[in-house]
Enzyme design. Structure first.
Site, PDB file in Angstrom:
ATOM      1  N   GLU A 289       0.894  -1.166   0.000  1.00  0.00           N
ATOM      2  CA  GLU A 289       0.000   0.000   0.000  1.00  0.00           C
ATOM      3  C   GLU A 289       0.928   1.211   0.000  1.00  0.00           C
ATOM      4  O   GLU A 289       1.581   1.493   0.997  1.00  0.00           O
ATOM      5  CB  GLU A 289      -0.889   0.020   1.254  1.00  0.00           C
ATOM      6  CG  GLU A 289      -1.614  -1.287   1.564  1.00  0.00           C
ATOM      7  CD  GLU A 289      -2.780  -1.590   0.632  1.00  0.00           C
ATOM      8  OE1 GLU A 289      -3.083  -0.760  -0.250  1.00  0.00           O
ATOM      9  OE2 GLU A 289      -3.369  -2.673   0.772  1.00  0.00           O
ATOM     10  N   CYS A 323      -1.529   9.483   2.815  1.00  0.00           N
ATOM     11  CA  CYS A 323      -1.322   8.932   1.477  1.00  0.00           C
ATOM     12  C   CYS A 323      -2.422   9.444   0.559  1.00  0.00           C
ATOM     13  O   CYS A 323      -2.244   9.548  -0.638  1.00  0.00           O
ATOM     14  CB  CYS A 323      -1.321   7.417   1.527  1.00  0.00           C
ATOM     15  SG  CYS A 323      -2.725   6.777   2.428  1.00  0.00           S
TER      16      CYS A 323
HETATM   17  P1  NAP Z   1       8.621   4.739   4.571  1.00  0.00           P
HETATM   18  O1  NAP Z   1       9.719   5.659   4.804  1.00  0.00           O
HETATM   19  O2  NAP Z   1       8.534   4.026   3.267  1.00  0.00           O
HETATM   20  O3  NAP Z   1       8.653   3.672   5.778  1.00  0.00           O
HETATM   21  C1  NAP Z   1       7.649   2.720   5.931  1.00  0.00           C
HETATM   22  C2  NAP Z   1       8.171   1.571   6.786  1.00  0.00           C
HETATM   23  O4  NAP Z   1       9.178   0.843   6.077  1.00  0.00           O
HETATM   24  C3  NAP Z   1       8.821   2.015   8.089  1.00  0.00           C
HETATM   25  O5  NAP Z   1       8.448   1.094   9.101  1.00  0.00           O
HETATM   26  C4  NAP Z   1      10.299   1.916   7.773  1.00  0.00           C
HETATM   27  O6  NAP Z   1      11.105   1.761   8.922  1.00  0.00           O
HETATM   28  C5  NAP Z   1      10.302   0.656   6.921  1.00  0.00           C
HETATM   29  N1  NAP Z   1      11.485   0.442   6.092  1.00  0.00           N
HETATM   30  C6  NAP Z   1      12.305   1.351   5.535  1.00  0.00           C
HETATM   31  N2  NAP Z   1      13.264   0.736   4.815  1.00  0.00           N
HETATM   32  C7  NAP Z   1      13.039  -0.594   4.914  1.00  0.00           C
HETATM   33  C8  NAP Z   1      13.678  -1.755   4.392  1.00  0.00           C
HETATM   34  N3  NAP Z   1      14.769  -1.685   3.615  1.00  0.00           N
HETATM   35  N4  NAP Z   1      13.188  -2.963   4.720  1.00  0.00           N
HETATM   36  C9  NAP Z   1      12.083  -3.073   5.483  1.00  0.00           C
HETATM   37  N5  NAP Z   1      11.442  -2.019   6.002  1.00  0.00           N
HETATM   38  C10 NAP Z   1      11.905  -0.789   5.721  1.00  0.00           C
HETATM   39  O7  NAP Z   1       7.204   5.476   4.753  1.00  0.00           O
HETATM   40  P2  NAP Z   1       6.751   6.518   5.865  1.00  0.00           P
HETATM   41  O8  NAP Z   1       7.489   7.784   5.676  1.00  0.00           O
HETATM   42  O9  NAP Z   1       6.725   5.887   7.200  1.00  0.00           O
HETATM   43  O10 NAP Z   1       5.219   6.715   5.444  1.00  0.00           O
HETATM   44  C11 NAP Z   1       4.816   7.612   4.455  1.00  0.00           C
HETATM   45  C12 NAP Z   1       4.549   6.915   3.135  1.00  0.00           C
HETATM   46  O11 NAP Z   1       3.571   5.901   3.304  1.00  0.00           O
HETATM   47  C13 NAP Z   1       3.967   7.855   2.098  1.00  0.00           C
HETATM   48  O12 NAP Z   1       4.534   7.580   0.846  1.00  0.00           O
HETATM   49  C14 NAP Z   1       2.491   7.490   2.096  1.00  0.00           C
HETATM   50  O13 NAP Z   1       1.813   7.823   0.919  1.00  0.00           O
HETATM   51  C15 NAP Z   1       2.554   6.028   2.327  1.00  0.00           C
HETATM   52  N6  NAP Z   1       1.288   5.516   2.862  1.00  0.00           N
HETATM   53  C16 NAP Z   1       0.461   4.749   2.075  1.00  0.00           C
HETATM   54  C17 NAP Z   1      -0.760   4.316   2.547  1.00  0.00           C
HETATM   55  C18 NAP Z   1      -1.692   3.484   1.727  1.00  0.00           C
HETATM   56  O14 NAP Z   1      -2.631   2.919   2.282  1.00  0.00           O
HETATM   57  N7  NAP Z   1      -1.507   3.370   0.422  1.00  0.00           N
HETATM   58  C19 NAP Z   1      -1.151   4.666   3.836  1.00  0.00           C
HETATM   59  C20 NAP Z   1      -0.294   5.443   4.612  1.00  0.00           C
HETATM   60  C21 NAP Z   1       0.923   5.859   4.117  1.00  0.00           C
HETATM   61  P3  NAP Z   1      11.932   3.033   9.526  1.00  0.00           P
HETATM   62  O15 NAP Z   1      10.908   4.004  10.015  1.00  0.00           O
HETATM   63  O16 NAP Z   1      12.732   2.414  10.605  1.00  0.00           O
HETATM   64  O17 NAP Z   1      12.746   3.577   8.401  1.00  0.00           O
END
Ligand code: NAP
Ligand code: MG
Length: 527
Positions: A289, A323
């Site tokens: 997602e 998002c």
């Molecule tokens: P993010 O930076 O992509 O991080 C998401 C998760 O992935 C965090 O728990 C992060 O941990 C982890 N992560 C990072 N690198 C990883 C790796 N190599 N292996 C495994 N896990 C890893 O996203 P965010 O800034 O938290 O959230 C914002 C994003 O989420 C936006 O793009 C938003 O649009 C999207 N989003 C989408 C939806 C939907 O339903 N489509 C809903 C909400 C948000 P760390 O924090 O430790 O880096």
């Protein structure tokens, strides 16, 4: 359920009853006495502490520490998966009715704890109090939705036809069964619903779970795990590890004993996970997602007041860090000036500040990186386009210790500018005047995302909009939010194109089967 008469959703949250404020304030007081505690990881029946810790601070006031969390290692990741693997045989063979009972009990615990959990979400994420309570309430609804889907489908056991073999009776049954260890990696912005929702679906289906929350929001995710534990879900069935995505997270992704994953987060990380996760002996379910670049289209026939209200709510709710945030606005030329001046007017009425205060609309952005992103984008947009309102961080006084940014509306940005296509994830929206609706639709769809979209116009135009728009969740003539505010049971949530991988929306009819694989059972008897 919050009170007898009031049901909180993202569409009703604008007029809450007084009692809700009183109870939030009371819970905030309780929570403030617990700040600064250390929290372990949960692996099987063990609370696990690691040598290194990290601190969780509020983006609204970075002076105080909300809590200390474990900087989990690769070993911790491996141990969590081992614990989940050990618990799988028994949990997967537990009757689905029993699993449903336990997950429902956890939903009731979330309801009971909603004010304290909401206060923690407000502090940890910087969400205003209604958005924070909404995140928690949504989680309980997602739990219950997974349960009722399991019941409605009677555990996904379906009798098929009998083979027409002379002299034999051949019966066939289709049954959906859990995969094994399910990984849930969640983002900072809905740390409750997007940790709890996928975890509950995986658990009701009979998988065991390892949760890895965003490092900005480990506390909220722990509260969910505690509700599941306190509801009586056996040790090892739901495990919780904290630490950097790049090390601990990556170790989880690379582990061969993980049977499936739900990742909610950015496009960049999600696509890397998609590729890395494919480097195994066989293909495994990968529910992604991802981000959005969600458009609102406004026709010359629109109710402009509704459009302006919906756009402002969706562009700046949670500081533009949804998002589903409305980050692009396309307006037919004859009504452009009227609509945009109303958007600007409404934007200027928004109150920025301490998100736990009842009068505040916008809290801070999540961290220093986002704060810097906002400043860089605002600078770039002020050169390439024209900022109508906002464009500056909010410093000084009560704002000096947090990441506060003014809600920003941009016009005159050339339509080939890169920021029309890139998710910014801060409180900035860009608006453009278009010749006609066809042109608006062309721009709306010309991005790699396809999460949500909004339209304001006439009934005839509405059919056209639904037919042409490339997005998973679409709203028409909605002042409660142009592109935001999906609620379980009403708007199953998911995206097309670069916004999601499964083509099926969370909290919808087709969601739970994503966590199950089919087994056909044929038995032949001599007639
Ligand atoms: P993010 O930076 O992509 O991080 C998401 C998760 O992935 C965090 O728990 C992060 O941990 C982890 N992560 C990072 N690198 C990883 C790796 N190599 N292996 C495994 N896990 C890893 O996203 P965010 O800034 O938290 O959230 C914002 C994003 O989420 C936006 O793009 C938003 O649009 C999207 N989003 C989408 C939806 C939907 O339903 N489509 C809903 C909400 C948000 P760390 O924090 O430790 O880096
Ligand atoms: Mg933080």
């Amino acid at each position: 359920m919050m009170t007898e008469a009031f049901k909180l959703t993202y569409s009703t949250m604008f007029n809450p009853p007084e009692e809700l404020h009183a109870r939030f304030d009371e819970a905030l007081g309780t929570v403030q006495k617990r700040l600064g505690e250390e929290h372990g990881m949960i692996l099987g029946d063990q609370e696990r502490f690691s040598a290194e810790k990290f601190e969780d601070r509020s983006p609204a006031d970075t002076n105080g520490v909300l809590g200390w969390f474990q900087k989990g290692s690769i070993q911790d990741a491996n141990d969590a998966i081992a614990a989940a693997k050990r618990a799988f045989p028994s949990w997967s063979r537990t009757k689905w009715q029993e699993r449903v009972k336990l997950v429902r009990r956890a939903a009731d615990l979330i309801d009971q704890r909603i004010y304290e959990m909401g206060a923690i979400v407000a502090l940890e994420v910087g969400k205003n109090r209604m958005e924070a309570l909404g995140d928690v309430a949504e989680t309980a609804e997602l739990f219950r939705y997974a349960c009722s889907e399991m019941e409605r489908n009677e555990g996904y056991v379906v009798e098929m036809g009998r083979d027409p073999i002379a002299g034999y009776l051949s019966t066939n049954v289709s049954i959906l069964r859990p995969y094994g260890v399910w990984l849930v990696v969640s983002p900072f912005n809905f740390p409750c619903a997007l940790t709890g929702g996928p975890a509950a679906a995986a658990l009701v289906a009979g998988n065991t779970v390892v949760i890895k929350p965003a490092s900005d929001t480990p506390w909220t995710a722990l509260l969910i795990v505690e509700c599941l534990r306190d509801a009586g879900i056996p040790a090892g069935v739901c495990n919780y590890v904290t630490g950097p995505g790049g090390t601990l997270g990556q170790a989880l992704i690379d582990h061969p004993d993980v049977s499936g994953i739900t990742f909610t987060g950015s496009y960049a990380v999600g696509m890397k996970i998609y590729r890395d996760f494919a480097q195994a002996a066989w293909a495994r379910p990968t529910i992604l997602e991802l981000g959005g670049k969600n458009p609102a289209i406004v026709s010359r026939n629109a109710n402009l007041e509704d459009a302006a209200t919906g756009i402002v709510r969706s562009a700046f709710g949670l500081q533009g860090q949804k998002c589903s945030a409305c980050s692009r606005v396309f307006v037919e030329e004859p009504v452009y000036d009227a609509l945009i001046s109303r958007v600007v007017e409404l934007t200027r009425t928004l109150t920025i500040g301490d998100p736990t205060k009842r009068e505040v609309n916008l809290g801070p952005v999540i961290n220093r990186d986002s704060y810097r992103d906002y400043q860089n984008y605002a600078e770039e947009l002020s050169q390439a386009g024209r900022i109508l309102t906002g464009g500056k961080v909010q410093g000084g006084g009560a704002f000096s210790d947090g990441y506060f940014c003014q809600p920003t509306v941009v016009t005159d940005l050339p339509l080939d500018h890169r920021l029309w296509k890139q998710e910014m994830f801060v409180p900035i929206t860009t608006a453009a005047s278009v010749k006609n609706l066809e042109e608006a639709m062309m721009f709306a769809n010309d991005v790699s995302y396809g999460l949500t979209a909004g339209f304001y116009g006439s009934p005839e135009e509405t059919e056209w909009f639904f037919d042409k728009i490339e997005a998973g969740v679409n709203y028409v003539n909605r002042p409660q939010g142009a592109t935001t505010g999906a609620w379980p049971g009403f708007q199953p949530f998911g995206g097309w194109k670069g916004s999601g991988s499964s083509g099926k929306n969370a909290g919808g009819h087709y969601y739970l089967p994503l966590y199950l694989h089919e087994q056909i059972r044929t038995i032949v008897h001599k007639a």
